[in-house]
Motif scaffolding. Sequence first.
Motif, PDB file in Angstrom:
ATOM      1  N   ARG A 240     -10.898  18.949  18.584  1.00 52.45           N
ATOM      2  CA  ARG A 240      -9.393  19.417  18.179  1.00 52.45           C
ATOM      3  C   ARG A 240      -9.677  20.856  18.242  1.00 52.45           C
ATOM      4  N   THR A 241      -9.038  21.590  19.069  1.00 53.14           N
ATOM      5  CA  THR A 241      -9.160  22.953  19.317  1.00 53.14           C
ATOM      6  C   THR A 241      -8.276  23.787  18.482  1.00 53.14           C
TER       7      THR A 241
ATOM      8  N   SER B 176      -2.612  22.802  20.792  1.00 54.97           N
ATOM      9  CA  SER B 176      -3.824  21.864  20.915  1.00 54.97           C
ATOM     10  C   SER B 176      -3.417  20.425  20.873  1.00 54.97           C
ATOM     11  N   GLY B 177      -2.293  20.223  20.280  1.00 58.49           N
ATOM     12  CA  GLY B 177      -1.837  18.781  20.108  1.00 58.49           C
ATOM     13  C   GLY B 177      -1.174  18.196  21.416  1.00 58.49           C
ATOM     14  N   SER B 178      -1.006  18.723  22.433  1.00 54.83           N
ATOM     15  CA  SER B 178      -0.239  18.399  23.363  1.00 54.83           C
ATOM     16  C   SER B 178      -0.896  17.152  24.057  1.00 54.83           C
ATOM     17  N   PHE B 179      -2.029  17.298  24.250  1.00 54.98           N
ATOM     18  CA  PHE B 179      -3.030  15.802  24.752  1.00 54.98           C
ATOM     19  C   PHE B 179      -3.751  15.552  23.749  1.00 54.98           C
ATOM     20  N   GLN B 180      -4.706  16.365  22.987  1.00 57.12           N
ATOM     21  CA  GLN B 180      -5.258  15.640  21.629  1.00 57.12           C
ATOM     22  C   GLN B 180      -4.663  15.186  20.592  1.00 57.12           C
ATOM     23  N   GLY B 181      -3.568  15.447  20.613  1.00 56.43           N
ATOM     24  CA  GLY B 181      -2.538  14.754  19.499  1.00 56.43           C
ATOM     25  C   GLY B 181      -1.946  13.499  19.686  1.00 56.43           C
ATOM     26  N   LEU B 182      -2.151  13.191  21.167  1.00 58.75           N
ATOM     27  CA  LEU B 182      -1.329  11.808  21.576  1.00 58.75           C
ATOM     28  C   LEU B 182      -1.884  10.746  20.953  1.00 58.75           C
ATOM     29  N   VAL B 183      -1.069   9.985  20.452  1.00 58.45           N
ATOM     30  CA  VAL B 183      -1.573   8.604  19.604  1.00 58.45           C
ATOM     31  C   VAL B 183      -1.594   7.619  20.580  1.00 58.45           C
ATOM     32  N   ALA B 184      -2.834   7.110  20.611  1.00 56.23           N
ATOM     33  CA  ALA B 184      -3.084   5.813  21.355  1.00 56.23           C
ATOM     34  C   ALA B 184      -3.712   4.839  20.394  1.00 56.23           C
ATOM     35  N   ASN B 185      -3.162   3.543  20.318  1.00 58.22           N
ATOM     36  CA  ASN B 185      -3.966   2.372  19.492  1.00 58.22           C
ATOM     37  C   ASN B 185      -3.960   3.111  17.949  1.00 58.22           C
ATOM     38  N   ASP B 186      -2.760   3.648  17.434  1.00 56.69           N
ATOM     39  CA  ASP B 186      -2.952   4.285  16.044  1.00 56.69           C
ATOM     40  C   ASP B 186      -3.846   5.283  15.732  1.00 56.69           C
TER      41      ASP B 186
ATOM     42  N   TYR C  77      -7.696  19.571  28.658  1.00 57.90           N
ATOM     43  CA  TYR C  77      -7.980  19.159  27.435  1.00 57.90           C
ATOM     44  C   TYR C  77      -7.407  19.888  26.212  1.00 57.90           C
ATOM     45  N   LEU C  78      -7.675  21.381  26.272  1.00 54.22           N
ATOM     46  CA  LEU C  78      -7.187  22.254  25.277  1.00 54.22           C
ATOM     47  C   LEU C  78      -5.770  22.069  24.900  1.00 54.22           C
ATOM     48  N   GLY C  79      -4.863  21.788  25.707  1.00 53.47           N
ATOM     49  CA  GLY C  79      -3.496  21.618  25.808  1.00 53.47           C
ATOM     50  C   GLY C  79      -2.669  22.596  26.789  1.00 53.47           C
ATOM     51  N   SER C  80      -1.442  22.474  26.913  1.00 58.44           N
ATOM     52  CA  SER C  80      -0.677  22.789  27.874  1.00 58.44           C
ATOM     53  C   SER C  80      -0.611  24.467  27.616  1.00 58.44           C
ATOM     54  N   ASP C  81      -0.601  25.003  26.317  1.00 61.02           N
ATOM     55  CA  ASP C  81      -0.540  26.421  26.365  1.00 61.02           C
ATOM     56  C   ASP C  81      -1.665  27.188  26.949  1.00 61.02           C
TER      57      ASP C  81
END
Lengths: 308, 308
Positions: free
Chosen positions: A169-170, A175-185, B144-148
Amino acid sequence: MNDYSTRLHTAMQAKRTAALVGLDPRESSLPAEFARILQDHPGDRFERRARAYEEFSRRIIDVVAPFVAAVKPQIAFFEDCGPAGMLAVRNVMQHARDAGLIVIADAKRGDIGTTAEAYASAWLAGSDPSAAPYPADSLTVSPYLGSDTLTPFVDAAIQRGAGLYVLVRTSNPGSGSFQGLVANDRAVCDHVAAEVERLNQSTRGNGSYGSVGAVVGATHPLELRRLRQVMPTTPLLVPGYGAQGGTAADIRPAFDGQGLGVLVNSSRNVIFAHLRPPYSEVAESRGWEAAVEAAARDFASEFPVPAA
Amino acid sequence: MNDYSTRLHTAMQAKRTAALVGLDPRESSLPAEFARILQDHPGDRFERRARAYEEFSRRIIDVVAPFVAAVKPQIAFFEDCGPAGMLAVRNVMQHARDAGLIVIADAKRGDIGTTAEAYASAWLAGSDPSAAPYPADSLTVSPYLGSDTLTPFVDAAIQRGAGLYVLVRTSNPGSGSFQGLVANDRAVCDHVAAEVERLNQSTRGNGSYGSVGAVVGATHPLELRRLRQVMPTTPLLVPGYGAQGGTAADIRPAFDGQGLGVLVNSSRNVIFAHLRPPYSEVAESRGWEAAVEAAARDFASEFPVPAA
């Protein structure tokens, strides 16, 4: 004793701090005396910049070595100086090792199969600085390509007594745009974290920690707590303290009872201390290196580690 | 005319192929004559290897330049030769540009903020080879680090007439471990693809394609079709053809009606053609470069592009 996490934690106990100084040289922020190298050194503009970055980084290392256990050269800034920059960063890394510091190459590499092997071979010198062309103790790596692409790095780390820090988690705002996507809860970063902890177990031996670490930003304190639970034996590298907004209180829950298991990074607040109060006043009266020393000393005391 | 996708597609139409040759030198697969450089060239083992990789790559370029539009140096193998390797790959890239080829630096870089800017500045020379220390037309980047963290690369690409290929779905067997996680009814790679298409729109101008491309492996043909629909104006770079198992039929649906919009990579099947039938027989009778020429010619004809 030759595995990465033992060396790292021994160094942290010797220096009594979890502070890590990031070496992120930037032309526009260098102290005034470096204008001479940038203008007059032989070579093209890339070679002059490489020379300035090497000299600046060496002097930072000389100043901070008594106060911190580790330094983290940011490879991008050296790469932007061309081949001369890579020679510079190799020399900087060797200088840091000669000063007894743990060296983390912040290169965020990642690729598949034999290509991942080549990156690991390039950077993971581990316990023997001459084992690789760049003498790093450990390396930051990116997980996007998949778990099978982390394995060559883990194998090389085991073989060479080296360490890894996988991006989980950067610290950046997006950083949430892909790292924060929720898959299987669970967030994607939690899936990566579980995989890092699994890979780490194979490197643990008898120690409390293994040599496969994780990068988790101080700018997401709730995630930092949660991810520490997902990765209880994984050494953490925490960026985002200070300049990016993370506080010491945000980070403390990630440490264990001995004050170990976490390295906290600060880059520009230390290396460019001459640019900001109160250290700018120190720089005016006693020079930029005195400002760096004061900032490094204060930073180190923020994250104390009891002696062994 | 100076934007990346126009230059790329003009070159593909001139050479009448969508074939791209990957420059992935490996010591153990080099033709026998390179043993001399590896053993006798001045310098340490890293410098000797760098010299062999440079010489091999230059000669590959000389052989394949009439048949393909682009080459893709894999930076990891050069990085594993230390600073001498970075000088070698810079020279190789310049040699390719002098031969009129589009040069894609396969470095899979990615970082936050000003660090991403430094990577972009290092690699994205774009329309002017002297604009960066490494003269690439385009660069592979990791999301991975995000869209920004992609934005600084996009800004640099626009400014310099350069291109990007963002990793979306990679060709390795384990690429699904994170790319394939399903969030909000879409795989993570589809989320990345949607973001790539959005970023790409800002670079399109009047052309059919923009300059922000995507990497999608030929080893996942169903995903390749689906992701092409998510990214209709995004240039694709497709690895995994040949040695990794992807077929020409797997890739064809990704092309547009003019045979454009896709570059197909082949690395070891071309550059190490001397090691496999039927080209090994050519190598025995007429030398390794004749084998590379035959393999490159056959590869190029697998992915024909009509003249403009």
